[in-house]
Design a protein around this motif. Structure first.
Motif, PDB file in Angstrom:
ATOM      1  N   ILE A 146      -9.431   6.570  48.240  1.00 33.21           N
ATOM      2  CA  ILE A 146      -8.217   6.786  49.038  1.00 33.21           C
ATOM      3  C   ILE A 146      -7.720   8.204  48.810  1.00 33.21           C
ATOM      4  N   GLY A 147      -7.501   8.894  49.903  1.00 35.58           N
ATOM      5  CA  GLY A 147      -7.082  10.285  49.819  1.00 35.58           C
ATOM      6  C   GLY A 147      -8.195  11.183  50.311  1.00 35.58           C
ATOM      7  N   SER A 148      -7.815  12.167  51.111  1.00 35.87           N
ATOM      8  CA  SER A 148      -8.812  13.099  51.628  1.00 35.87           C
ATOM      9  C   SER A 148      -8.215  14.505  51.580  1.00 35.87           C
ATOM     10  N   PRO A 149      -8.825  15.416  50.850  1.00 36.64           N
ATOM     11  CA  PRO A 149     -10.012  15.254  50.006  1.00 36.64           C
ATOM     12  C   PRO A 149      -9.734  14.289  48.848  1.00 36.64           C
ATOM     13  N   PRO A 150     -10.786  13.733  48.243  1.00 35.80           N
ATOM     14  CA  PRO A 150     -10.572  12.737  47.195  1.00 35.80           C
ATOM     15  C   PRO A 150      -9.956  13.334  45.934  1.00 35.80           C
ATOM     16  N   MET A 151      -9.437  12.425  45.093  1.00 38.57           N
ATOM     17  CA  MET A 151      -8.848  12.875  43.831  1.00 38.57           C
ATOM     18  C   MET A 151      -9.908  13.581  42.978  1.00 38.57           C
ATOM     19  N   ASN A 152      -9.485  14.669  42.322  1.00 35.51           N
ATOM     20  CA  ASN A 152     -10.379  15.325  41.359  1.00 35.51           C
ATOM     21  C   ASN A 152     -10.397  14.494  40.086  1.00 35.51           C
ATOM     22  N   VAL A 153     -11.573  14.115  39.636  1.00 32.55           N
ATOM     23  CA  VAL A 153     -11.679  13.368  38.377  1.00 32.55           C
ATOM     24  C   VAL A 153     -12.689  14.096  37.493  1.00 32.55           C
ATOM     25  N   VAL A 154     -12.221  14.547  36.315  1.00 33.10           N
ATOM     26  CA  VAL A 154     -13.129  15.261  35.400  1.00 33.10           C
ATOM     27  C   VAL A 154     -13.033  14.623  34.013  1.00 33.10           C
ATOM     28  N   ARG A 155     -14.079  14.853  33.240  1.00 33.36           N
ATOM     29  CA  ARG A 155     -14.070  14.342  31.859  1.00 33.36           C
ATOM     30  C   ARG A 155     -13.149  15.190  30.999  1.00 33.36           C
ATOM     31  N   GLY A 156     -12.443  14.549  30.075  1.00 34.40           N
ATOM     32  CA  GLY A 156     -11.543  15.294  29.198  1.00 34.40           C
ATOM     33  C   GLY A 156     -11.472  14.652  27.827  1.00 34.40           C
ATOM     34  N   THR A 157     -10.843  15.381  26.895  1.00 35.29           N
ATOM     35  CA  THR A 157     -10.691  14.849  25.527  1.00 35.29           C
ATOM     36  C   THR A 157      -9.216  14.936  25.147  1.00 35.29           C
ATOM     37  N   LEU A 158      -8.688  13.827  24.655  1.00 35.93           N
ATOM     38  CA  LEU A 158      -7.277  13.785  24.279  1.00 35.93           C
ATOM     39  C   LEU A 158      -7.106  14.516  22.929  1.00 35.93           C
ATOM     40  N   VAL A 159      -6.146  15.435  22.897  1.00 36.40           N
ATOM     41  CA  VAL A 159      -5.896  16.179  21.641  1.00 36.40           C
ATOM     42  C   VAL A 159      -4.400  16.187  21.358  1.00 36.40           C
ATOM     43  N   ARG A 160      -4.062  16.365  20.110  1.00 36.06           N
ATOM     44  CA  ARG A 160      -2.652  16.531  19.728  1.00 36.06           C
ATOM     45  C   ARG A 160      -2.361  18.007  19.734  1.00 36.06           C
ATOM     46  N   ASP A 161      -1.286  18.360  20.384  1.00 34.35           N
ATOM     47  CA  ASP A 161      -0.914  19.778  20.499  1.00 34.35           C
ATOM     48  C   ASP A 161       0.496  19.889  19.925  1.00 34.35           C
ATOM     49  N   GLY A 162       0.538  19.965  18.573  1.00 23.92           N
ATOM     50  CA  GLY A 162       1.841  19.928  17.903  1.00 23.92           C
ATOM     51  C   GLY A 162       2.428  18.534  18.020  1.00 23.92           C
ATOM     52  N   GLU A 163       3.608  18.443  18.567  1.00 24.44           N
ATOM     53  CA  GLU A 163       4.274  17.149  18.722  1.00 24.44           C
ATOM     54  C   GLU A 163       3.778  16.425  19.979  1.00 24.44           C
ATOM     55  N   ALA A 164       3.242  17.219  20.892  1.00 18.65           N
ATOM     56  CA  ALA A 164       2.881  16.643  22.195  1.00 18.65           C
ATOM     57  C   ALA A 164       1.388  16.325  22.246  1.00 18.65           C
ATOM     58  N   PHE A 165       0.994  15.718  23.368  1.00 15.31           N
ATOM     59  CA  PHE A 165      -0.421  15.450  23.618  1.00 15.31           C
ATOM     60  C   PHE A 165      -0.900  16.346  24.758  1.00 15.31           C
ATOM     61  N   ALA A 166      -2.208  16.609  24.731  1.00 16.13           N
ATOM     62  CA  ALA A 166      -2.811  17.387  25.833  1.00 16.13           C
ATOM     63  C   ALA A 166      -4.242  16.884  26.032  1.00 16.13           C
ATOM     64  N   ILE A 167      -4.822  17.333  27.127  1.00 19.37           N
ATOM     65  CA  ILE A 167      -6.210  16.937  27.414  1.00 19.37           C
ATOM     66  C   ILE A 167      -7.023  18.207  27.570  1.00 19.37           C
ATOM     67  N   ASP A 168      -8.113  18.273  26.821  1.00 13.00           N
ATOM     68  CA  ASP A 168      -9.029  19.395  27.013  1.00 13.00           C
ATOM     69  C   ASP A 168     -10.002  19.035  28.126  1.00 13.00           C
ATOM     70  N   VAL A 169     -10.031  19.888  29.134  1.00 14.41           N
ATOM     71  CA  VAL A 169     -10.970  19.684  30.247  1.00 14.41           C
ATOM     72  C   VAL A 169     -11.799  20.936  30.391  1.00 14.41           C
ATOM     73  N   PRO A 170     -12.912  20.888  31.130  1.00  9.01           N
ATOM     74  CA  PRO A 170     -13.668  22.129  31.336  1.00  9.01           C
ATOM     75  C   PRO A 170     -12.747  23.193  31.939  1.00  9.01           C
ATOM     76  N   GLY A 171     -12.670  24.318  31.324  1.00 16.64           N
ATOM     77  CA  GLY A 171     -11.845  25.397  31.862  1.00 16.64           C
ATOM     78  C   GLY A 171     -10.511  25.553  31.165  1.00 16.64           C
ATOM     79  N   GLY A 172     -10.110  24.590  30.341  1.00 16.97           N
ATOM     80  CA  GLY A 172      -8.827  24.784  29.648  1.00 16.97           C
ATOM     81  C   GLY A 172      -8.202  23.490  29.174  1.00 16.97           C
ATOM     82  N   ARG A 173      -6.895  23.571  28.898  1.00 16.42           N
ATOM     83  CA  ARG A 173      -6.178  22.434  28.318  1.00 16.42           C
ATOM     84  C   ARG A 173      -5.002  22.057  29.226  1.00 16.42           C
ATOM     85  N   ILE A 174      -4.893  20.773  29.542  1.00 17.06           N
ATOM     86  CA  ILE A 174      -3.781  20.324  30.383  1.00 17.06           C
ATOM     87  C   ILE A 174      -2.765  19.607  29.495  1.00 17.06           C
ATOM     88  N   PRO A 175      -1.559  20.141  29.407  1.00 13.30           N
ATOM     89  CA  PRO A 175      -0.552  19.440  28.613  1.00 13.30           C
ATOM     90  C   PRO A 175      -0.127  18.150  29.310  1.00 13.30           C
TER      91      PRO A 175
END
Lengths: 376, 287
Positions: A250-279
């Motif tokens: 559902i959705g056009s263009p379709p949702m972007n889905v990439v592999r990531g790794t959950l990391v702790r970034d100080g007090e918060a959480f973030a996800i490391d994905v190819p190309g960088g880190r998403i808080p």
């Protein structure tokens, strides 16, 4: 198609409840599983769309409701009755087919008359009902023509007239718009919605076209590989897809889905994905952490990504212009890419530019990579 | 200047096209003459006095038609009675074959039952059994039933046909599945769907089968010869043979009888030739 009537519905439209339920329904064709453990309740007067790719089992599900196929196991309930052993003609439901399935050797009048004649309705009453249906669907000048002499849109109206003339308690529609051209499809879509409103009947509608599903349904049931993936109102299915299949179907263009790794970034959480880190926003981090696994699938819809020097680096590969919007395809790594949707008047980067992407935190979706189910 | 552009293929000269067409028409004319020649000669001879038929050189046109030979053929050969018998037998066989073929073909095309395909193959296999093989057992059956010299003896052995079943099954298989489903939703049962939808949509094949059955029944010779001994039930082909035997010296009479026997068939072919061709080729190609 439908005239602006404004008047009350004709007599004979007061019908018993037309709630439809499929309970633990399975349908096998030899070794092939067409419908798998289906549990679906369709409310009275609902417009439910069965949505899925070709061969997913949505048409089989519709044919099971119609009585054109027998379930291998499970129960089909219409109103308060289990109808597994009730013949199609006695289920008091009508069906509109993708090919319209008009009898080519009969005139429009006779086509509409068939379901009345087989039910032994007297001639005079038949004539009145045909005239009423023809008036309703603007078919009066065409009654003496044969299907071959009609356009696609006219044939579709005849198919609808044949369905409504016997005043069934539910309508089943199997991709009825797919043989129409794009312009007529848009028009007919709106007309079917108003027809549903005016007839106040249960509609079950099969399509592979997500635009039809989103625009017409009160609820969507997304199907894949014979199994129900998610059932819900169009907007909620779009905003909170239950798994990666729904997210990307559902959705056009379709949702972007990439592999990531959950990391702790100080007090918060973030996800490391190819190309960088998403808080991750504070609301999402603990949920992700509760999934007790570090590797996750991250989903972001193309309209929820923006080029504002964000933390994820990507290189622009292609810019596609669709007139009213543009799709920018960016490589995150040699194997992963993301699509960004921009309005036509937003500035777009050039091919080859290195850009920084930002994902809108409130629109980040997390999925379990093993089950592909939503974790957030 | 050199160029790699290939020369366009030249259209053949006008005289080449004319020659090709002329050759085609010549071939068709020869074929038509071979087929129609005997029919023409039969008609011509039937209208000439006997002495002119055997004159040399033969006269291939009629100057003074002798219509009397037709009247005498009717009177001396009892052709009227034979024609009626042939009509009764042929119409009954046609009606029977169309009915049984429609029913059997419908079952093979639309009903699901165990061993359906195997049964259909067995059905088709009967096409491979020559009629001559079954003629003795059939004769014994008819004889045991006391049906010698009767209409039922002439008709009943031919009421079912594997060919007709095959022809109509193929036609029925071209009826789209959506139409069958729509008919089921609309309330048609099997008989309703068969009569109101499947047969009308396959009318070319049904028509072809009817014409074909009629032709086959009308032209039967061996079986009617075998089981009829009296004029009351003899068909026109047997009557014609009797006419030839009894009036071998009156060749114009024999030819007049032949024309009378062949006329209904020729009329049928002329009237239904399109139907016949369309029906036999329907389903063979898409569209």
């Amino acid at each position: 198609m439908l005239k602006q009537r404004g008047a009350a519905l004709p007599d004979g439209w007061s019908k018993p409840m037309s709630r439809i339920e499929l309970r633990n329904v399975n349908k096998f064709f030899g070794d092939v599983v067409a419908v798998r453990d289906f549990n679906l309740e369709i409310e009275d007067k609902e417009f439910l769309v069965l949505l899925g790719p070709s061969g997913c089992g949505k048409s089989t599900a519709l044919r099971l409701i119609a009585g054109l196929e027998e379930p291998t196991s499970g129960e089909i309930i219409i109103g308060d009755d289990v109808v597994n052993d009730v013949e199609a003609k006695n289920r008091d439901i009508a069906m509109v087919f993708q090919s319209y399935a008009l009898y080519p050797h009969m005139t429009v009048r006779r086509n509409i008359e068939v379901p009345l004649k087989t039910r032994k309705i007297p001639k005079r009453e038949r004539d009145e009902l045909i005239a009423e249906a023809a008036r309703w669907l603007d078919l009066e000048p065409l009654l003496n023509r044969r299907p071959a002499e009609l356009s696609g849109g006219q044939r579709q109206r005849v198919a609808l007239a044949r369905a409504i003339v016997r005043r069934p308690r539910a309508f089943l529609m199997d991709e009825p718009l797919s043989n129409l051209d794009a312009k007529l499809r848009v028009k007919t879509r709106a007309e079917l919605v108003s027809m549903h409103r005016e007839l106040a009947r249960t509609f079950v509608y099969v399509t592979h076209d997500q635009v039809e599903a989103m625009t017409m349904a009160t609820r969507i049931a997304v199907i894949n590989d014979g199994a129900l993936q998610q059932v819900g109102p169009p907007q909620s299915v779009y905003e909170r897809p239950a798994n990666t299949f729904v997210a990307q179907f559902i959705g056009s263009p379709p949702m972007n889905v990439v592999r990531g790794t959950l990391v702790r970034d100080g007090e918060a959480f973030a996800i490391d994905v190819p190309g960088g880190r998403i808080p991750l926003p504070p609301s999402l981090g603990p949920t992700a952490a509760a999934a007790s696994r570090a590797d996750l699938l991250v989903g972001v819809r193309p309209e929820h990504l923006s080029f504002d020097g964000g933390p994820v680096r990507a290189q622009v590969r292609v810019v596609e212009s669709l007139g009213h919007e543009r799709h920018v395809i960016c490589d995150l790594s040699p194997d992963e890419f993301a699509i960004v949707r921009l309005a036509a008047d937003e500035p777009a980067p050039s091919v080859g530019d290195t850009v920084g992407l930002t994902a809108h935190p409130e629109h980040i979706h997390l999925f379990n990579p093993e089950t592909t189910e939503r974790v957030s | 200047m050199a160029t790699n552009v290939p020369a366009p293929r030249r259209r053949p000269f006008r005289w080449q096209r004319v020659a090709t067409e002329a050759a085609q028409y010549l071939a068709l004319t020869v074929a038509a003459a071979v087929i129609l020649g005997p029919v023409y000669i039969t008609v011509i001879y039937s209208l000439q006095p006997v002495e002119k038929i055997f004159s040399y050189p033969p006269q291939l046109y009629v100057t003074d038609p002798q219509w009397d030979s037709y009247k005498r053929a009717f009177e001396t050969g009892s052709l009227g009675r034979y024609l009626i018998n042939s009509f009764v037998v042929s119409l009954a066989i046609t009606a029977g074959q169309v009915t049984t073929s429609v029913l059997a073909a419908y079952a093979f095309a639309f009903l699901r039952f165990p061993f359906r395909n195997l049964l259909f193959v067995v059905f088709l296999a009967t096409l491979m059994v020559p009629w001559e093989v079954t003629i003795i057992p059939n004769y014994q059956t008819i004889s045991t039933l006391g049906w010698l010299d009767s209409y039922q003896g002439l008709i009943v052995p031919f009421l079912a046909t594997a060919f007709g079943t095959f022809l109509l099954r193929q036609a029925f298989l071209t009826v789209p599945r959506d139409l069958r489903d729509a008919a089921a939703m609309d309330g048609y049962g099997h008989i309703g769907f068969m009569l109101q939808v499947a047969v009308p949509l396959s009318r070319a094949a049904v028509g072809a089968l009817a014409v074909f059955s009629f032709l086959m029944a009308w032209n039967q010779y061996l079986w009617p010869l075998l089981i009829t001994n009296e004029d009351e039930h003899r068909t026109v082909q047997i009557g014609l043979k009797a006419l030839v035997s009894a009036n071998i010296d009156e060749f114009n009479l024999v030819m007049a009888g032949t024309v009378i026997a062949a006329a209904p068939i020729l009329a049928l072919l002329v009237l239904f030739q399109k139907q016949l061709i369309r029906g036999l080729t329907s389903g063979a190609i898409k569209g």
